[in-house]
Motif scaffolding. Sequence first.
Motif, PDB file in Angstrom:
ATOM      1  N   ALA A 164       0.822  -1.214   0.000  1.00  0.00           N
ATOM      2  CA  ALA A 164       0.000   0.000   0.000  1.00  0.00           C
ATOM      3  C   ALA A 164       0.855   1.263   0.000  1.00  0.00           C
ATOM      4  O   ALA A 164       0.428   2.308  -0.492  1.00  0.00           O
ATOM      5  N   MET A 165       2.075   1.175   0.529  1.00  0.00           N
ATOM      6  CA  MET A 165       2.932   2.353   0.622  1.00  0.00           C
ATOM      7  C   MET A 165       3.854   2.525  -0.580  1.00  0.00           C
ATOM      8  O   MET A 165       4.447   3.581  -0.765  1.00  0.00           O
ATOM      9  N   LYS A 166       3.985   1.488  -1.419  1.00  0.00           N
ATOM     10  CA  LYS A 166       4.926   1.538  -2.532  1.00  0.00           C
ATOM     11  C   LYS A 166       4.288   2.171  -3.757  1.00  0.00           C
ATOM     12  O   LYS A 166       3.097   2.029  -3.996  1.00  0.00           O
ATOM     13  N   ALA A 167       5.102   2.845  -4.547  1.00  0.00           N
ATOM     14  CA  ALA A 167       4.631   3.445  -5.797  1.00  0.00           C
ATOM     15  C   ALA A 167       4.192   2.351  -6.759  1.00  0.00           C
ATOM     16  O   ALA A 167       4.719   1.230  -6.738  1.00  0.00           O
ATOM     17  N   ASN A 168       3.238   2.701  -7.626  1.00  0.00           N
ATOM     18  CA  ASN A 168       2.692   1.714  -8.558  1.00  0.00           C
ATOM     19  C   ASN A 168       3.750   1.078  -9.448  1.00  0.00           C
ATOM     20  O   ASN A 168       3.700  -0.121  -9.736  1.00  0.00           O
ATOM     21  N   ASP A 169       4.728   1.862  -9.886  1.00  0.00           N
ATOM     22  CA  ASP A 169       5.723   1.304 -10.786  1.00  0.00           C
ATOM     23  C   ASP A 169       6.674   0.349 -10.066  1.00  0.00           C
ATOM     24  O   ASP A 169       7.282  -0.513 -10.688  1.00  0.00           O
ATOM     25  N   ILE A 170       6.787   0.497  -8.756  1.00  0.00           N
ATOM     26  CA  ILE A 170       7.661  -0.394  -7.995  1.00  0.00           C
ATOM     27  C   ILE A 170       7.076  -1.802  -7.922  1.00  0.00           C
ATOM     28  O   ILE A 170       7.798  -2.794  -7.993  1.00  0.00           O
ATOM     29  N   VAL A 171       5.756  -1.908  -7.772  1.00  0.00           N
ATOM     30  CA  VAL A 171       5.122  -3.215  -7.621  1.00  0.00           C
ATOM     31  C   VAL A 171       4.677  -3.796  -8.963  1.00  0.00           C
ATOM     32  O   VAL A 171       4.071  -4.861  -9.002  1.00  0.00           O
ATOM     33  N   ASP A 172       4.969  -3.101 -10.063  1.00  0.00           N
ATOM     34  CA  ASP A 172       4.714  -3.643 -11.391  1.00  0.00           C
ATOM     35  C   ASP A 172       6.020  -4.226 -11.928  1.00  0.00           C
ATOM     36  O   ASP A 172       7.092  -4.053 -11.339  1.00  0.00           O
ATOM     37  N   VAL A 173       5.940  -4.907 -13.072  1.00  0.00           N
ATOM     38  CA  VAL A 173       7.147  -5.496 -13.651  1.00  0.00           C
ATOM     39  C   VAL A 173       8.110  -4.394 -14.092  1.00  0.00           C
ATOM     40  O   VAL A 173       7.700  -3.278 -14.417  1.00  0.00           O
ATOM     41  N   THR A 174       9.386  -4.714 -14.098  1.00  0.00           N
ATOM     42  CA  THR A 174      10.405  -3.799 -14.588  1.00  0.00           C
ATOM     43  C   THR A 174      10.439  -3.883 -16.112  1.00  0.00           C
ATOM     44  O   THR A 174      10.681  -4.958 -16.658  1.00  0.00           O
ATOM     45  N   PRO A 175      10.183  -2.772 -16.823  1.00  0.00           N
ATOM     46  CA  PRO A 175      10.081  -2.837 -18.285  1.00  0.00           C
ATOM     47  C   PRO A 175      11.284  -3.488 -18.973  1.00  0.00           C
ATOM     48  O   PRO A 175      11.114  -4.262 -19.916  1.00  0.00           O
ATOM     49  N   ALA A 176      12.483  -3.201 -18.513  1.00  0.00           N
ATOM     50  CA  ALA A 176      13.678  -3.761 -19.156  1.00  0.00           C
ATOM     51  C   ALA A 176      13.867  -5.244 -18.865  1.00  0.00           C
ATOM     52  O   ALA A 176      14.529  -5.960 -19.624  1.00  0.00           O
TER      53      ALA A 176
END
Length: 240
Positions: A164-176
Amino acid sequence: MILLISDLHLEEERPDISRAFLHFLQARASQAEALYILGDFFEVWIGDDAISPFQRSIAQALRQLSDGGTRIYLMHGNRDFLLGQAFCREAGCTLLTDPSRVELGGEKVLLMHGDSLCTRDEAYMRLRRWLRNPLSLFILRHLPLATRHKLARKLRKESRSQTAMKANDIVDVTPAEVPRVMAAQGVRTLIHGHTHRPAEHQLQVSGQPARRIVLGDWDKQGWALQIDGENWQLAPFPLG
């Protein structure tokens, strides 16, 4: 027909999801050649020796499907990584490694749960490496049941509060990370769950067009990817 699902998070506290899954087995999966479940099938799993009556009823439903001729493949998620061969024997399913390369719809496809692609979440990746270490797994499986229950509750609570505290991009896959893994595996299609963000993404892998299909979680609705030859359809359906 082949079906792929993930992130059901089955638990007694959500009988609506359990009922929808049992109906899914009878109405759709019974007509399929194969069913792939790509992790987080159960909300929590502390060991095959701790199977509850509810979990056993799910295993029996899977066994009935398997006995009817549908092949069932199960992959670990971050919630149920302690699922073992004893459960698979009872449920009539085959345990897949993460990642696994299979042939679907006439092409090589990479199947993953998806959590290992979230490399920007460094704290989680450190925890994942520790939990999946063979020595750690051996220790966890041999802890007293009461200790395992307590540890599972602690990990679930911490996971929810940290996510809940982490940014959305942190908990999504890493694009690279996605094209790197796909290139290493020699595939142009990747299917995974975990992020609860169902979609089909177009990308380039080694200069060639590729795609990443993200399965949805079962919460307000269910999700399944259905493959009929060259026809691939990712679609939701009501849990009712």
